[in-house]
Design a protein around this motif. Structure first.
Motif, mmCIF file in Angstrom:
data_model
loop_
_atom_site.group_PDB
_atom_site.id
_atom_site.type_symbol
_atom_site.label_atom_id
_atom_site.label_comp_id
_atom_site.label_asym_id
_atom_site.label_seq_id
_atom_site.Cartn_x
_atom_site.Cartn_y
_atom_site.Cartn_z
ATOM 1 N N ILE A 1 0.835 -1.212 0.000
ATOM 2 C CA ILE A 1 0.000 0.000 0.000
ATOM 3 C C ILE A 1 0.866 1.256 0.000
ATOM 4 O O ILE A 1 0.501 2.274 -0.575
ATOM 5 C CB ILE A 1 -0.924 -0.009 1.253
ATOM 6 C CG1 ILE A 1 -1.957 -1.130 1.135
ATOM 7 C CG2 ILE A 1 -1.597 1.348 1.468
ATOM 8 C CD1 ILE A 1 -2.637 -1.473 2.465
ATOM 9 N N GLY A 2 2.029 1.140 0.654
ATOM 10 C CA GLY A 2 2.847 2.338 0.860
ATOM 11 C C GLY A 2 2.296 3.178 1.996
ATOM 12 O O GLY A 2 2.479 4.405 2.022
ATOM 13 N N ALA A 3 1.613 2.516 2.936
ATOM 14 C CA ALA A 3 0.986 3.245 4.043
ATOM 15 C C ALA A 3 2.031 3.540 5.123
ATOM 16 O O ALA A 3 2.799 2.654 5.503
ATOM 17 C CB ALA A 3 -0.137 2.405 4.645
ATOM 18 N N PRO A 4 2.069 4.778 5.641
ATOM 19 C CA PRO A 4 2.997 5.078 6.732
ATOM 20 C C PRO A 4 2.715 4.171 7.933
ATOM 21 O O PRO A 4 1.547 3.990 8.303
ATOM 22 C CB PRO A 4 2.678 6.540 7.091
ATOM 23 C CG PRO A 4 1.933 7.082 5.912
ATOM 24 C CD PRO A 4 1.236 5.930 5.268
ATOM 25 N N HIS A 5 3.771 3.594 8.482
ATOM 26 C CA HIS A 5 3.568 2.710 9.633
ATOM 27 C C HIS A 5 4.828 2.674 10.491
ATOM 28 O O HIS A 5 5.925 2.909 10.019
ATOM 29 C CB HIS A 5 3.186 1.296 9.187
ATOM 30 C CG HIS A 5 4.195 0.646 8.291
ATOM 31 N ND1 HIS A 5 4.240 0.848 6.936
ATOM 32 C CD2 HIS A 5 5.218 -0.201 8.567
ATOM 33 C CE1 HIS A 5 5.227 0.155 6.408
ATOM 34 N NE2 HIS A 5 5.844 -0.489 7.369
#
Ligand SMILES: N[C@@H](CCC(=O)N[C@@H](CS)C(=O)NCC(=O)O)C(=O)O
Length: 209
Positions: free
Chosen positions: A22-26
């Motif tokens: 997703i490329g989601a910040p985590h």
């Protein structure tokens, strides 16, 4: 910003892979099994079963790897981890996610955690029964992929391929590794070539397939 509580190479893998796809910040928090951190009072507060993964979503800790994959796919439709809601392929996708979670995950859990079934070691008969259940499930997936692959949904990759490849990886030291089935091996090769897979190996420090 998500927070993922993980342990390298375990059931948290699929959630970590999904976040990378997703490329989601985590933020990653490693739960050290060698120190039994999964059973510490602090961790049990957020995951009362003492399991990884836990993903903190909008401030609330949530568990269950397959459910978290479904949740992330729903929250980030642009990443196409699942086909569009309402499409026939979406129905196939649910079916395979639940198949993996029902037919593979519990049997692997019992295989790797004999105390869950009440003894420190399995009897040879129980070991054989669990091996049989896991191999039967892999044969079902392989039969499907032979006719309808190379991915679980056909021509296109989706998040359920991440789940399947994580479970395939766990069989690598079992009597019959999943990659001995040709169509499963083909799927594993496709997923292992993805940037998310390679990146996860770097981050989690994994070396063995
Ligand atoms: N049904 C759970 C199972 C999770 C699970 O069994 N995680 C294992 C690692 S693969 C774990 O936390 N083991 C530590 C322990 O049980 O002490 C899921 O799919 O998230």
């Amino acid at each position: 910003m998500y927070t993922l509580y993980y342990s390298p190479g375990t059931a948290s893998m699929v959630v970590h892979l999904a976040l990378l796809e997703i490329g989601a910040p985590h933020r990653l928090v490693k739960v050290d099994f060698d120190k039994d951190e999964q059973h510490s009072a602090a961790y049990l507060q957020i995951n009362p079963r003492g399991h990884v993964p836990t993903l903190v979503v909008d401030g609330k800790p949530r568990g269950e790897a397959a459910a978290l994959l479904m949740l992330l796919a729903e929250r980030h439709p642009e990443a196409a981890l699942a086909p569009p809601v309402g499409s026939p392929l979406r129905a196939d996708w649910y079916q395979w996610v639940v198949f993996m979670a029902n037919s593979l995950a519990p049997n692997y859990r019992y295989w790797f955690y004999p105390p869950d079934l009440g003894s420190p070691e399995h009897t040879p008969a129980l070991r054989q029964a669990l091996q049989g259940r896991i191999e039967h499930a892999w044969k079902t997936v392989d039969d499907h992929l032979r006719g309808a692959g190379p991915y679980l949904l056909g021509d296109g990759f989706s998040g359920v391929d991440l789940l399947a490849t994580m479970y395939m990886r766990w069989s690598r030291n079992m009597p019959r590794p999943a990659t001995e089935w040709p169509a499963l091996k083909r799927l594993a090769d496709l997923v292992r070539a993805r940037p998310s897979w390679r990146r996860l190996y770097e981050i989690e420090g994994l070396t063995e397939w």
